[in-house]
Write a protein that holds these residues in place. Structure first.
Motif, PDB file in Angstrom:
ATOM      1  N   GLY A  29      -0.761  -4.718   4.225  1.00  0.00           N
ATOM      2  CA  GLY A  29      -1.977  -5.258   4.824  1.00  0.00           C
ATOM      3  C   GLY A  29      -1.867  -6.761   4.708  1.00  0.00           C
ATOM      4  O   GLY A  29      -1.215  -7.261   3.791  1.00  0.00           O
ATOM      5  N   ASN A  56       0.821  -1.209   0.000  1.00  0.00           N
ATOM      6  CA  ASN A  56       0.000   0.000   0.000  1.00  0.00           C
ATOM      7  C   ASN A  56       0.851   1.253   0.000  1.00  0.00           C
ATOM      8  O   ASN A  56       1.961   1.271   0.525  1.00  0.00           O
ATOM      9  CB  ASN A  56      -0.902   0.029   1.233  1.00  0.00           C
ATOM     10  CG  ASN A  56      -1.771  -1.211   1.362  1.00  0.00           C
ATOM     11  OD1 ASN A  56      -1.262  -2.308   1.589  1.00  0.00           O
ATOM     12  ND2 ASN A  56      -3.043  -1.046   1.213  1.00  0.00           N
ATOM     13  N   ARG A  69      -5.301  -3.218   6.677  1.00  0.00           N
ATOM     14  CA  ARG A  69      -4.511  -2.014   6.389  1.00  0.00           C
ATOM     15  C   ARG A  69      -5.266  -0.747   6.816  1.00  0.00           C
ATOM     16  O   ARG A  69      -4.672   0.157   7.402  1.00  0.00           O
ATOM     17  CB  ARG A  69      -4.178  -1.963   4.896  1.00  0.00           C
ATOM     18  CG  ARG A  69      -3.407  -0.725   4.440  1.00  0.00           C
ATOM     19  CD  ARG A  69      -2.087  -0.578   5.163  1.00  0.00           C
ATOM     20  NE  ARG A  69      -1.452   0.694   4.801  1.00  0.00           N
ATOM     21  CZ  ARG A  69      -1.789   1.868   5.311  1.00  0.00           C
ATOM     22  NH1 ARG A  69      -2.733   1.940   6.229  1.00  0.00           N
ATOM     23  NH2 ARG A  69      -1.164   2.967   4.929  1.00  0.00           N
ATOM     24  N   THR A  78       3.574   0.357   2.750  1.00  0.00           N
ATOM     25  CA  THR A  78       3.081  -0.298   3.963  1.00  0.00           C
ATOM     26  C   THR A  78       2.371  -1.587   3.537  1.00  0.00           C
ATOM     27  O   THR A  78       2.250  -1.869   2.363  1.00  0.00           O
ATOM     28  CB  THR A  78       2.111   0.617   4.714  1.00  0.00           C
ATOM     29  OG1 THR A  78       1.066   0.981   3.818  1.00  0.00           O
ATOM     30  CG2 THR A  78       2.829   1.846   5.236  1.00  0.00           C
TER      31      THR A  78
END
Lengths: 366, 150
Positions: A272, A257, A292, A270
């Motif tokens: 999830g 992400n 996330r 990032t």
């Protein structure tokens, strides 16, 4: 005043007898066996295991048969059964990097080591009804090729080399268990993941979709999706070492992400995470998106007031057994509650009528 | 008579028995022709084990959901203790696993290994390879289309 009533036993017994007959259906049609359900409705079996939170294909097949295919009812049966089992212990965390993959795809890296392995997927089918299935027939054998012998590495490993994606801090801490302690908030990511993986597929899907439509959008790519089996190991105290106590099929989704970075963290991607019993691809992707979205606080993002960012909202409504229990209980007899409401409304109407009469009399007098 | 074996060896056969197909195990066990007299130290009981995963596949653990497991323990006449831990709810399968675990610690080990464990291991390997071979056939081979704009 109300009078307590008894009765209905005979009606209930007869209703259940009729239920059994209806469940069987036309007796000139062959009865379904549990083996048939397990083998030929395996994705329904997987959903019942995931949301029933108990990996046992035979039990899930039985629950589906008993519930006449109502999967939430089947999940209810599994949850009820689960509570009767003594807990032998906790497994060691499964190593999904060691998974024997039936399927492994990445939407971000075309040439990932291990390749793009489609597996037995509905993707790229035309979603046209196949009338050949209406007739019985032999299924041709699936083609084979040289099997890959080594484990398939996680794709996120390659990004970690550059530190361009956040690292998952490893730990051997004891995670919270919502089957042992009631959920409290903030729940923490471990309990959130436990709740999401057993949560209702439709609810998790809806929450995930809401993030894609802009309510706490987090720009998810499917970094990797894999389906396959992993061994489950547990320490056996009487032996003094761990043994494999079984094998489970899992679907794992890792999303990559967008992240802007902050004062302390340089821009990086990032993550999830979704991990679900069985072949449960839609659920696993949805779980990763919701995981996330719920991480906004630890990543220093703004709470934009989206439903998918609200841990209490998501976790309190994800469980379809809690939800259906509360929803469906309102159809059961509430004669006494309703009697008191009825009395109250009658009283209010009487008072309103008296008030109107008084006002009318006063106006007439003036 | 006791034989020597390593913990890794024992872990190997117990793991194999845990995931064995019950019908196949029964067939091999009966074909083996040994059924020792033994005493229950713990009669078969079905229970649940909470399976854990790791966040992001490699991070901190979380609870994924339970699986069914049946366990029991037996003692042979000579005092050898065998443990059975098998996936699912079959008490018969757990009992066979415990007896085999006990026998594998005795002079009967070589015979049991040959009659039961080796076929199980081979069949498990064959099953795994067969799936891997089907998966391999669904691997995408990319090729680049030549575009005529140079």
């Amino acid at each position: 005043m109300y009078v307590a009533v008894k009765g209905g036993e005979r009606a209930i017994e007869n209703a259940h007898a009729w239920l059994a007959e209806e469940r069987r259906g036309d007796t000139s049609v062959a009865e379904l066996s549990l083996d048939q359900i397990r083998e030929q409705l395996s994705l329904a079996v997987n959903r019942v295991m995931a949301e029933g939170s108990l990996y046992d294909p035979e039990l899930a097949a039985l629950a589906i048969k008993q519930s006449r295919g109502d999967l939430i009812e089947a999940i209810f049966l599994i949850r009820a059964y689960r509570t009767t089992l003594p807990r032998f212990g906790y497994s060691q965390p499964v190593e999904t990097g060691e998974m024997a993959c039936d399927r492994r795809i990445s939407a971000t890296f075309k040439d990932a080591p291990g390749g793009q392995v489609l597996g037995p997927t509905f993707d790229y089918t035309h979603r046209l009804l196949d009338f050949k299935l209406a007739a019985e027939g032999e299924v041709p054998e699936a083609p084979v090729s040289e099997p890959r012998l080594e484990a398939t590495p996680h794709i996120s490993e390659f990004l970690q080399g550059e530190d361009i994606i956040e690292r998952e801090p490893s730990s051997d801490g004891v995670p919270g268990d919502l089957t042992r302690e009631p959920m409290s908030f903030p729940a923490g990511r471990a309990v959130r993941l436990q709740s999401l993986t057993r949560g209702d597929e439709g609810f998790i899907l809806g929450m995930a979709y809401s993030t894609q439509r802009g309510y706490a959008r987090n720009h998810a790519f499917v970094g990797e999706l894999r389906i396959g089996t992993v061994p489950v190991e547990m320490d056996i105290p009487e032996l003094g070492f761990a043994i494999e106590i079984g094998e489970v099929e899992l679907t794992e989704c890792e999303t990559v992400n967008q992240f802007k970075g902050s004062k302390t963290v340089p821009p990086q991607f990032t993550r999830g995470y979704g991990l679900v019993f069985g072949q449960s691809e839609r659920k696993s992707i949805a779980m990763a998106l919701v995981d996330r979205a719920l991480r906004w606080e630890e990543l220093g993002e703004d709470n934009v007031g989206a439903a998918a960012q609200d841990e209490e909202f998501v976790l309190s409504h994800a469980d379809n057994i809690q939800a259906t229990g509360f929803l469906e209980h309102i159809k059961l007899p509430h004669y006494v509650d309703f009697q008191s409401e009825l009395e109250l409304v009658r009283k209010l109407r009487r008072e309103a009528a008296e008030m109107a009469e008084t006002l009318a009399a006063r106006e007439a007098a003036e | 008579m006791k034989t020597t074996f390593s913990a890794a060896d024992r872990k190997g056969w117990m793991s194999l028995l845990a995931t064995a197909d019950e019908a196949r195990l029964t067939e091999l066990w009966q074909g083996c022709g040994i059924d020792p007299v033994c005493e229950w130290l713990r009669p078969p009981e079905a229970g649940g084990v909470m399976v854990r995963g790791r966040m992001g596949g490699t991070g901190a653990p979380f609870n994924l959901g339970e699986m069914t497991v049946t366990r029991c323990a037996v003692s042979l006449d000579d005092g050898t203790v065998g443990h059975g831990y098998v996936q699912g709810r079959s008490k018969a399968k757990a009992a066979m696993a415990a007896k085999i675990d006990a026998l594998m610690q005795t002079g009967a080990a070589a015979g049991v290994r040959k009659a039961v464990l080796e076929p199980l291991a081979e069949e498990r390997q064959a099953k795994t390879s067969a799936r891997a071979a089907k998966a391999a056939a669904t691997k995408v081979e990319f090729f680049t289309m030549v575009r005529g704009e140079d």
